[in-house]
Scaffold this motif. Structure first.
Motif, PDB file in Angstrom:
ATOM      1  N   GLN A  56      -7.896   2.238   8.739  1.00  0.00           N
ATOM      2  CA  GLN A  56      -7.038   3.310   8.255  1.00  0.00           C
ATOM      3  C   GLN A  56      -5.714   3.328   9.021  1.00  0.00           C
ATOM      4  N   ARG A  57      -5.759   3.081  10.313  1.00  0.00           N
ATOM      5  CA  ARG A  57      -4.529   3.011  11.099  1.00  0.00           C
ATOM      6  C   ARG A  57      -3.643   1.853  10.639  1.00  0.00           C
ATOM      7  N   ILE A  58      -4.263   0.736  10.284  1.00  0.00           N
ATOM      8  CA  ILE A  58      -3.494  -0.422   9.810  1.00  0.00           C
ATOM      9  C   ILE A  58      -2.835  -0.113   8.470  1.00  0.00           C
ATOM     10  N   VAL A  59      -3.560   0.567   7.585  1.00  0.00           N
ATOM     11  CA  VAL A  59      -2.987   0.951   6.292  1.00  0.00           C
ATOM     12  C   VAL A  59      -1.806   1.897   6.498  1.00  0.00           C
ATOM     13  N   ILE A  60      -1.933   2.810   7.455  1.00  0.00           N
ATOM     14  CA  ILE A  60      -0.823   3.717   7.773  1.00  0.00           C
ATOM     15  C   ILE A  60       0.369   2.924   8.300  1.00  0.00           C
ATOM     16  N   ALA A  61       0.090   1.940   9.163  1.00  0.00           N
ATOM     17  CA  ALA A  61       1.163   1.094   9.698  1.00  0.00           C
ATOM     18  C   ALA A  61       1.880   0.341   8.576  1.00  0.00           C
ATOM     19  N   MET A  62       1.116  -0.193   7.625  1.00  0.00           N
ATOM     20  CA  MET A  62       1.711  -0.916   6.499  1.00  0.00           C
ATOM     21  C   MET A  62       2.582  -0.001   5.652  1.00  0.00           C
ATOM     22  N   ALA A  63       2.153   1.254   5.500  1.00  0.00           N
ATOM     23  CA  ALA A  63       2.916   2.198   4.686  1.00  0.00           C
ATOM     24  C   ALA A  63       4.209   2.623   5.367  1.00  0.00           C
ATOM     25  N   LEU A  64       4.222   2.613   6.705  1.00  0.00           N
ATOM     26  CA  LEU A  64       5.378   3.116   7.447  1.00  0.00           C
ATOM     27  C   LEU A  64       6.314   2.031   7.954  1.00  0.00           C
ATOM     28  N   VAL A  65       5.919   0.779   7.807  1.00  0.00           N
ATOM     29  CA  VAL A  65       6.634  -0.297   8.480  1.00  0.00           C
ATOM     30  C   VAL A  65       8.077  -0.466   7.999  1.00  0.00           C
ATOM     31  N   THR A  73      -8.804 -11.661   2.373  1.00  0.00           N
ATOM     32  CA  THR A  73      -8.592 -13.100   2.601  1.00  0.00           C
ATOM     33  C   THR A  73      -7.362 -13.390   3.456  1.00  0.00           C
ATOM     34  N   LEU A  74      -6.592 -12.341   3.797  1.00  0.00           N
ATOM     35  CA  LEU A  74      -5.387 -12.533   4.602  1.00  0.00           C
ATOM     36  C   LEU A  74      -5.511 -11.770   5.919  1.00  0.00           C
ATOM     37  N   THR A  75      -4.900 -12.304   6.963  1.00  0.00           N
ATOM     38  CA  THR A  75      -4.903 -11.603   8.238  1.00  0.00           C
ATOM     39  C   THR A  75      -4.037 -10.343   8.134  1.00  0.00           C
ATOM     40  N   ILE A  76      -4.260  -9.441   9.070  1.00  0.00           N
ATOM     41  CA  ILE A  76      -3.472  -8.209   9.107  1.00  0.00           C
ATOM     42  C   ILE A  76      -1.992  -8.534   9.281  1.00  0.00           C
ATOM     43  N   GLY A  77      -1.706  -9.506  10.153  1.00  0.00           N
ATOM     44  CA  GLY A  77      -0.321  -9.884  10.391  1.00  0.00           C
ATOM     45  C   GLY A  77       0.374 -10.380   9.132  1.00  0.00           C
ATOM     46  N   GLU A  78      -0.299 -11.225   8.360  1.00  0.00           N
ATOM     47  CA  GLU A  78       0.298 -11.746   7.124  1.00  0.00           C
ATOM     48  C   GLU A  78       0.616 -10.624   6.152  1.00  0.00           C
ATOM     49  N   GLN A  79      -0.288  -9.661   6.065  1.00  0.00           N
ATOM     50  CA  GLN A  79      -0.100  -8.573   5.094  1.00  0.00           C
ATOM     51  C   GLN A  79       1.047  -7.642   5.494  1.00  0.00           C
ATOM     52  N   ILE A  80       1.153  -7.336   6.786  1.00  0.00           N
ATOM     53  CA  ILE A  80       2.225  -6.444   7.227  1.00  0.00           C
ATOM     54  C   ILE A  80       3.572  -7.151   7.174  1.00  0.00           C
ATOM     55  N   ILE A  81       3.622  -8.387   7.651  1.00  0.00           N
ATOM     56  CA  ILE A  81       4.879  -9.152   7.675  1.00  0.00           C
ATOM     57  C   ILE A  81       5.402  -9.395   6.268  1.00  0.00           C
ATOM     58  N   GLU A  82       4.494  -9.668   5.323  1.00  0.00           N
ATOM     59  CA  GLU A  82       4.908  -9.881   3.929  1.00  0.00           C
ATOM     60  C   GLU A  82       5.633  -8.654   3.375  1.00  0.00           C
ATOM     61  N   GLY A  83       5.106  -7.461   3.677  1.00  0.00           N
ATOM     62  CA  GLY A  83       5.732  -6.229   3.194  1.00  0.00           C
ATOM     63  C   GLY A  83       7.122  -6.027   3.766  1.00  0.00           C
ATOM     64  N   ARG A  85       9.291   1.293  -4.083  1.00  0.00           N
ATOM     65  CA  ARG A  85       7.911   1.351  -3.583  1.00  0.00           C
ATOM     66  C   ARG A  85       7.797   0.578  -2.272  1.00  0.00           C
ATOM     67  N   GLY A  86       7.242   1.223  -1.271  1.00  0.00           N
ATOM     68  CA  GLY A  86       7.058   0.568   0.013  1.00  0.00           C
ATOM     69  C   GLY A  86       8.255   0.702   0.926  1.00  0.00           C
ATOM     70  N   ALA A  87       9.467   0.697   0.368  1.00  0.00           N
ATOM     71  CA  ALA A  87      10.676   0.806   1.186  1.00  0.00           C
ATOM     72  C   ALA A  87      11.099   2.259   1.358  1.00  0.00           C
ATOM     73  N   ASP A  88      11.201   3.012   0.253  1.00  0.00           N
ATOM     74  CA  ASP A  88      11.635   4.409   0.295  1.00  0.00           C
ATOM     75  C   ASP A  88      10.469   5.384   0.140  1.00  0.00           C
ATOM     76  N   ILE A  89       9.488   5.009  -0.689  1.00  0.00           N
ATOM     77  CA  ILE A  89       8.297   5.838  -0.904  1.00  0.00           C
ATOM     78  C   ILE A  89       7.069   4.953  -0.726  1.00  0.00           C
ATOM     79  N   SER A  90       6.187   5.316   0.176  1.00  0.00           N
ATOM     80  CA  SER A  90       4.972   4.539   0.425  1.00  0.00           C
ATOM     81  C   SER A  90       3.742   5.387   0.150  1.00  0.00           C
ATOM     82  N   MET A  91       2.611   4.698  -0.038  1.00  0.00           N
ATOM     83  CA  MET A  91       1.375   5.410  -0.356  1.00  0.00           C
ATOM     84  C   MET A  91       0.211   4.847   0.445  1.00  0.00           C
TER      85      MET A  91
END
Length: 332
Positions: A162-171, A107-117, A89-95
């Protein structure tokens, strides 16, 4: 074409106080490398449950996959243990989920959420993960990404979230992206931008996309193939051109006739009369029988065989039987 995902005879049920809801009933389809596959149908037909079942995200209890398989790289995802699934999940298949606001942690910045993933799935340093996050935000069209990494979700508009969610799914560069109603909460202008973004990302990354939607206008713009679901079953599937120009199932025709047409004068919406069947006790025959103007006696008694009309186009309907009276209804 290379198959990326193979879903075979998938059955999903939910146990409730009122009984067992059979939400998905024998769904079978393949996803090919680099294509956009759209799954369409009215609310409650099983689209989202099918998508969530692929990643084993349905809550259990009450939900459970009762039978069937989901093959990815030779692995049956329905049988994998949770630790192995978390690596996929997240690495090979994202949603991408329906509401971008609830998909982000307020409660978290966008950067923290994307970097954590990124750091969860990739052996990289925090600085390397930050650079990857910046590149992905730039890819999805977020201006001034270095500064925006420090911002919280509420500081972005709906389209930007929505663009940020797409970025998180594709990162993490997944092979499969499942987008569940990604444009539902957006206005028409932003919808068009997000659809253009999907097409651009698909070309640049080669990711295979499953697009879940009830909006046929969205499907017409981006999909390569279309799967039509009704009452937990796939009733018709084919290429975009085959579904839009040569639909064969009465339900598919009804969906297309209920879409507003701006290219025709005095065009009227033609709603599909009636209601979907009760999935506590699904009918033995065609689930559309009670709403179909062309229903025959056999439709109520037995589910129709699958009829292959071309390499990609197939339909489950007794009207395809040579003994049936052929429909003389055409989509305008």
């Amino acid at each position: 074409m290379e198959k990326v995902l193979e879903i075979s005879d998938l059955h999903v049920s939910f146990k409730t106080y009122g009984g067992e809801v059979k939400a998905v009933r024998g769904v079978t389809f393949d996803l090919y490398k680099g294509e956009i596959l759209a799954i369409v149908g009215e609310s409650g037909c099983g689209k989202s449950v099918t998508a969530q079942s692929i990643m084993r995200l349905i809550p259990s209890p009450p939900g459970r996959i009762t039978s069937g398989s989901v093959l990815f790289k030779g692995m049956d995802l329905t049988r994998l243990k949770e630790p192995k699934l978390r690596k996929i999940r997240g690495a090979d298949i994202s949603m991408i989920f329906q509401d971008p606001m609830t998909a982000l942690n307020p409660t978290l910045t966008i950067g923290e959420q994307i970097i954590e993933g990124i750091m969860q799935h990739k052996p990289v340093t925090r600085q390397q993960a930050k650079k990857t996050a910046l590149d992905m935000l730039d890819l999805v069209g977020i201006p001034n990404p270095l500064e925006r990494l420090k911002h919280f979700p509420h500081q972005f508009s709906g389209g930007m979230r929505q663009r940020i969610v797409i970025a998180m799914a594709l990162v993490c560069q997944p092979e499969v992206l499942i987008a569940d109603e990604p444009t539902t909460a957006l206005d028409v202008t932003i919808q068009a931008q997000i659809l253009d973004l999907f097409k651009e990302i698909q070309k640049k990354t080669g990711v295979s996309i499953i697009l879940i939607t009830h909006d046929l206008g969205v499907v017409a713009q981006v999909a390569n193939r279309v799967v039509v679901m009704y009452a937990g079953k796939i009733v018709e599937a084919g290429s975009r051109r085959e579904i839009f120009y040569r639909p064969q199932h009465p339900y598919t025709k009804g969906l297309l006739n209920s879409v507003p047409r701006l290219d025709l004068e005095e065009s009227e919406l033609v709603p599909i009369a009636g209601s979907p069947p009760d999935l506590f006790s699904p009918p033995a025959g065609c689930p559309f029988v009670a709403r179909c103007a062309y229903a025959m006696e056999v439709c109520d008694r037995a589910y129709p065989d699958k009829t292959h009309l071309s390499k990609e186009h197939h339909v489950d309907c007794w009207l395809q039987d040579e003994r049936a009276i052929k429909m003389r209804v055409h989509v305008r």
